[in-house]
Design a protein around this motif. Structure first.
Motif, short mmCIF file in Angstrom:
data_model
loop_
_atom_site.label_atom_id
_atom_site.label_comp_id
_atom_site.label_asym_id
_atom_site.label_seq_id
_atom_site.Cartn_x
_atom_site.Cartn_y
_atom_site.Cartn_z
N ILE A 194 32.68 -47.85 7.87
CA ILE A 194 31.61 -48.86 7.82
C ILE A 194 31.93 -49.93 6.77
O ILE A 194 32.15 -49.63 5.60
N LYS A 195 31.96 -51.18 7.23
CA LYS A 195 32.28 -52.30 6.35
C LYS A 195 31.34 -53.48 6.65
O LYS A 195 30.97 -53.70 7.80
N ALA A 221 42.55 -46.72 18.94
CA ALA A 221 42.40 -48.09 19.46
C ALA A 221 41.23 -48.79 18.77
O ALA A 221 41.29 -49.99 18.49
N ALA A 222 40.17 -48.04 18.50
CA ALA A 222 39.01 -48.61 17.81
C ALA A 222 39.40 -49.07 16.41
O ALA A 222 38.95 -50.12 15.93
N ALA A 242 39.02 -52.79 14.97
CA ALA A 242 38.26 -53.02 13.73
C ALA A 242 39.10 -53.76 12.70
O ALA A 242 38.62 -54.67 12.01
N SER A 243 40.37 -53.38 12.60
CA SER A 243 41.28 -54.04 11.66
C SER A 243 41.48 -55.50 12.04
O SER A 243 41.46 -56.39 11.18
N PHE A 244 41.65 -55.76 13.33
CA PHE A 244 41.82 -57.13 13.81
C PHE A 244 40.59 -57.98 13.51
O PHE A 244 40.71 -59.13 13.08
N SER A 269 40.50 -59.45 10.15
CA SER A 269 41.65 -60.29 9.78
C SER A 269 41.25 -61.75 9.63
O SER A 269 40.18 -62.18 10.11
N GLU A 270 42.11 -62.52 8.99
CA GLU A 270 41.85 -63.94 8.80
C GLU A 270 41.82 -64.67 10.14
O GLU A 270 41.03 -65.60 10.34
N GLU A 271 42.68 -64.26 11.06
CA GLU A 271 42.74 -64.87 12.38
C GLU A 271 41.40 -64.73 13.11
O GLU A 271 40.87 -65.69 13.68
N ALA A 272 40.86 -63.52 13.10
CA ALA A 272 39.57 -63.29 13.76
C ALA A 272 38.45 -64.02 13.04
O ALA A 272 37.53 -64.57 13.67
N MET A 273 38.53 -64.05 11.71
CA MET A 273 37.47 -64.69 10.94
C MET A 273 37.40 -66.19 11.22
O MET A 273 36.33 -66.79 11.19
#
Length: 265
Positions: free
Chosen positions: A111-112, A239-240, A244-246, A249-253
């Motif tokens: 949880i983040k 896969a989850a 979640a890591s992606f 990421s800065e790219e997703a943000m």
């Protein structure tokens, strides 16, 4: 010479058919190997996921398919408690995430805080309105908010209105939407003359609604945070974790930012 030419053409046709058959078998095998990750996310996240994030992620991970389920966070919480097969949950408030974690549905370590949003007052884009600032929602004849019983945006709306001493005036005449999309629709079509939604929701239909003001500083005790968490019994745990890591990421943000969200502090 003619016989040789005919033989050569036949060989080429057989080769082409063989390649086509192999391509079909490869595609079929890839489809079988593709894993489906089920994402349960707040309704306000649907556009950014379907238009940006899912295509970005699956381009990098063609072996994975993301199936999004979008609704009010309270409804998603209930569905998860009643057996919804989900791998990742992203709620529009910490309340639903904490409730599921307390009941043992989530991997607590996963949880983040992911995103931050703002609560805004909107009116129909067309036509004049006497509503010029946040407290003017009291002037609305047909105000609307998300149902505080299940919609986080509605819970924030009630909190802000209560702290400003306006809830008792608004509650008797407010239409309660089952999610923010419904609230947007009512204001956009003019059946409601004012509503409270997230800034990101209002940004999606600028041609139909106009933002009057943000909730005043201090009217909400805490920032509007969207947390992310992985289900403890997620069918696709690995896969989850990749997804979640992606998403952190800065790219997703950068994609989230385009849709009005900010990284959670």
């Amino acid at each position: 010479m003619r016989k040789l030419l005919v033989c050569a053409m036949c060989m080429l046709m057989l080769l082409a058919l063989g390649c086509a058959g192999e391509s079909k078998r490869t595609a079929k095998n890839n489809a079988k190997a593709q894993k489906v990750v089920h994402l349960a996310a707040a309704a306000s996240l649907e556009k950014v996921f379907e238009q940006q994030l899912i295509p970005m992620f699956t381009k990098k991970h063609p072996h994975l398919k993301i199936q999004g389920i979008y609704d009010a966070s309270g409804k998603l919480q209930s569905q998860i408690e009643n057996g919804l097969s989900a791998d990742i949950f992203i709620s529009a408030a910490t309340k639903q995430m904490q409730a599921l974690d307390k009941k043992g549905y989530l991997d607590s370590a996963s949880i983040k805080p992911l995103l931050e949003n703002k609560l805004v007052l909107i009116v129909p884009a067309k036509g004049a309105s006497d509503i010029k600032e946040f407290k003017d929602i009291a002037k609305a004849k047909h105000p609307t908010i998300g149902d505080p019983a299940s919609v986080p945006a509605g819970q924030y709306a009630r909190e802000a209105l209560t702290s400003l001493g306006l809830w008792q005036q608004i509650a008797p005449k407010a239409s309660l939407g089952t999610n923010v999309t419904q609230v947007l629709h009512w204001v956009g079509e003019g059946s409601a003359d004012a509503g409270l939604v997230y800034a990101t929701d209002a940004a999606l239909i600028k041609d139909k609604v106009r933002v009057v003001a943000e909730a005043p500083v201090g009217s909400l005790k805490k920032p509007i945070i969207y947390p992310i968490g992985i289900l403890k019994n997620a069918p696709q745990t690995n896969a989850a974790k990749e997804l979640a890591s992606f998403l952190q990421s800065e790219e997703a943000m950068q994609a989230f930012t385009k849709y009005g969200f900010a990284r959670a502090k």
